[in-house]
Structure formats: structure tokens, C-alpha cells
Design an enzyme around this catalytic site. Sequence first.
Site, PDB file in Angstrom:
ATOM      1  N   HIS A  98     -11.687  -7.212   2.109  1.00 27.19           N
ATOM      2  CA  HIS A  98     -10.326  -6.691   2.157  1.00 27.19           C
ATOM      3  C   HIS A  98      -9.682  -7.166   3.460  1.00 27.19           C
ATOM      4  O   HIS A  98      -9.656  -6.444   4.451  1.00 27.19           O
ATOM      5  CB  HIS A  98     -10.328  -5.167   2.079  1.00 27.19           C
ATOM      6  CG  HIS A  98      -8.978  -4.554   1.932  1.00 27.19           C
ATOM      7  ND1 HIS A  98      -8.776  -3.331   1.332  1.00 27.19           N
ATOM      8  CD2 HIS A  98      -7.750  -4.971   2.319  1.00 27.19           C
ATOM      9  CE1 HIS A  98      -7.480  -3.039   1.354  1.00 27.19           C
ATOM     10  NE2 HIS A  98      -6.845  -4.017   1.959  1.00 27.19           N
ATOM     11  N   GLU A 139      -9.559  -7.741  -2.058  1.00 26.08           N
ATOM     12  CA  GLU A 139      -8.626  -6.616  -2.144  1.00 26.08           C
ATOM     13  C   GLU A 139      -7.492  -6.810  -1.144  1.00 26.08           C
ATOM     14  O   GLU A 139      -7.689  -7.408  -0.083  1.00 26.08           O
ATOM     15  CB  GLU A 139      -9.331  -5.301  -1.806  1.00 26.08           C
ATOM     16  CG  GLU A 139     -10.508  -4.969  -2.681  1.00 26.08           C
ATOM     17  CD  GLU A 139     -11.196  -3.688  -2.250  1.00 26.08           C
ATOM     18  OE1 GLU A 139     -11.933  -3.129  -3.076  1.00 26.08           O
ATOM     19  OE2 GLU A 139     -10.998  -3.244  -1.098  1.00 26.08           O
ATOM     20  N   HIS A 149     -14.517   3.894  -3.404  1.00 24.52           N
ATOM     21  CA  HIS A 149     -14.135   4.670  -2.226  1.00 24.52           C
ATOM     22  C   HIS A 149     -15.029   5.906  -2.107  1.00 24.52           C
ATOM     23  O   HIS A 149     -15.002   6.790  -2.949  1.00 24.52           O
ATOM     24  CB  HIS A 149     -12.667   5.111  -2.241  1.00 24.52           C
ATOM     25  CG  HIS A 149     -12.163   5.418  -0.861  1.00 24.52           C
ATOM     26  ND1 HIS A 149     -11.617   4.447  -0.041  1.00 24.52           N
ATOM     27  CD2 HIS A 149     -12.161   6.549  -0.136  1.00 24.52           C
ATOM     28  CE1 HIS A 149     -11.281   4.989   1.127  1.00 24.52           C
ATOM     29  NE2 HIS A 149     -11.613   6.269   1.087  1.00 24.52           N
TER      30      HIS A 149
END
Length: 237
Positions: free
Chosen positions: A43, A70, A190
Site C-alpha cells: 500500500h 492498495e 484489517h
Amino acid sequence: MVNLSVNINKVATLRNARGGNVPDVERVAVDCERFGAQGITVHPRPDERHIRHSDVFALRPLIRTEFNIEGYPTDDFMNLVLMAKPSQVTLVPDAPDALTSSSGWDVAPNLEFLTGIVDRLKEAGIRTSIFVGTDPDNIREAAKTGTDRVELYTGPYAAQFKADPEKAIAPFAAADAVAHSVGLGINGGHDLNLENLKYFKDHMPHLLEVSIGHAIISDALYLGLEQTIKAYKECLK
């Protein structure tokens, strides 16, 4: 078996804290695959505080499984992913200074924007996933963009799991059913960890992939990276 994609952002954070190349992000990615991970996630953020754009291009030819990038689809991000051409791009609604992803897209007011982004990625042959919560109507809106998958933000599940697993999983199981009914693949990510992952997987019949970083890197400090990845894969059998 649900695929495990290891987010290696935390490895880059540790490297960047001292400069140099220790730990070696590229080596860790290759080792994760060697130990059984079915994907690598990064990310990159605008300030490059962990994964850098240069990391993305260095990793691209090394990764033999799936490469998931991401990020919020700024012009810079889109240029990056269209050049790197990963297996999957996961679109998140993070502000540039966000510490971590903490909510999904409110799709309806962003429908035209997200549809345009999804179209560009799919034209480049890149699978798309949109980061969302569990609201059924929002998931149905996500399907209108043409995305291949949604990634469910599992923070609320993890926060409630210890107190009441059944209550924690209920909206996610419902979201699983809705997403599948409108033709979307389902990812999750997450705060998933060794304590809550198996229960999550067992109640998500259409789950395809989980992306886990912080917990895996933290557990690896105690168990070692190889044993940690094996333990997470065991949860996903």
C-alpha cells in the site's frame, strides 16, 4: 482454501526507520511466497513512509504469486499501477495522511469516479477490488462500477470478536451473501489475526482472499516468518 496475501508495509516501515536496506523488503516478499503465501500486498502512500514507488517496480518481477497494490486512486497512484500492472488493485478511500485504512468507500456519491477508475484498470487487464463496509446497499452500488471484487473492512469484526463472536460475524456473513448474489468476489482485510481468522473464514462461504500485514509481521517476531505464515494458512484451510 482462501488465499493469504501478506501485506509487507510494516517491513518497509522498519527498513525506513534506519535507512539502508535492512530488512530487505524484496527478500521478505520472496520468502513469504516460499513459505506458502499466495500473494503479496503493498500500500504505497503519497509520502512513501513505508513502501516506495521504487519498491513496487523492484518487487514486480520477483513476485510469482499474486501482487495486490492498495491505494487511493490519485493520478500518481494510477500511473504507478498502470505501469506495474499487478494482479489486483484494491481501491481505498484513505486521505493522504491516513495512518491506516479505517473505513470503506461510500460508493453511491463516488459511483461515477469509481466506475471510471475501474474501467481504466480493467482495460489494462488488472483485476479490481473496492474496499467497503458491510452495508448491503453499498455493496450493491459497488457492483454497478463493474469491479471484480469487494474487500470487506474487517476492523469492526476484530474489535467485537472477543466479546461476542456471533454478533461480530453476523453483518459480514450477510455481506458475503449479498456480494455473491450480485456477482462480486469477496476479499477481507484489517486486524485479522491468529485469534479471529479461522472463525471469520468458517462463516464466510464465498471468501476468496484475506490481506494481512500488521499481525503477521508482529507474530513473526515471536514465531519466525515461516511458522507464522504456516499458522495463518492453517486457519484458512
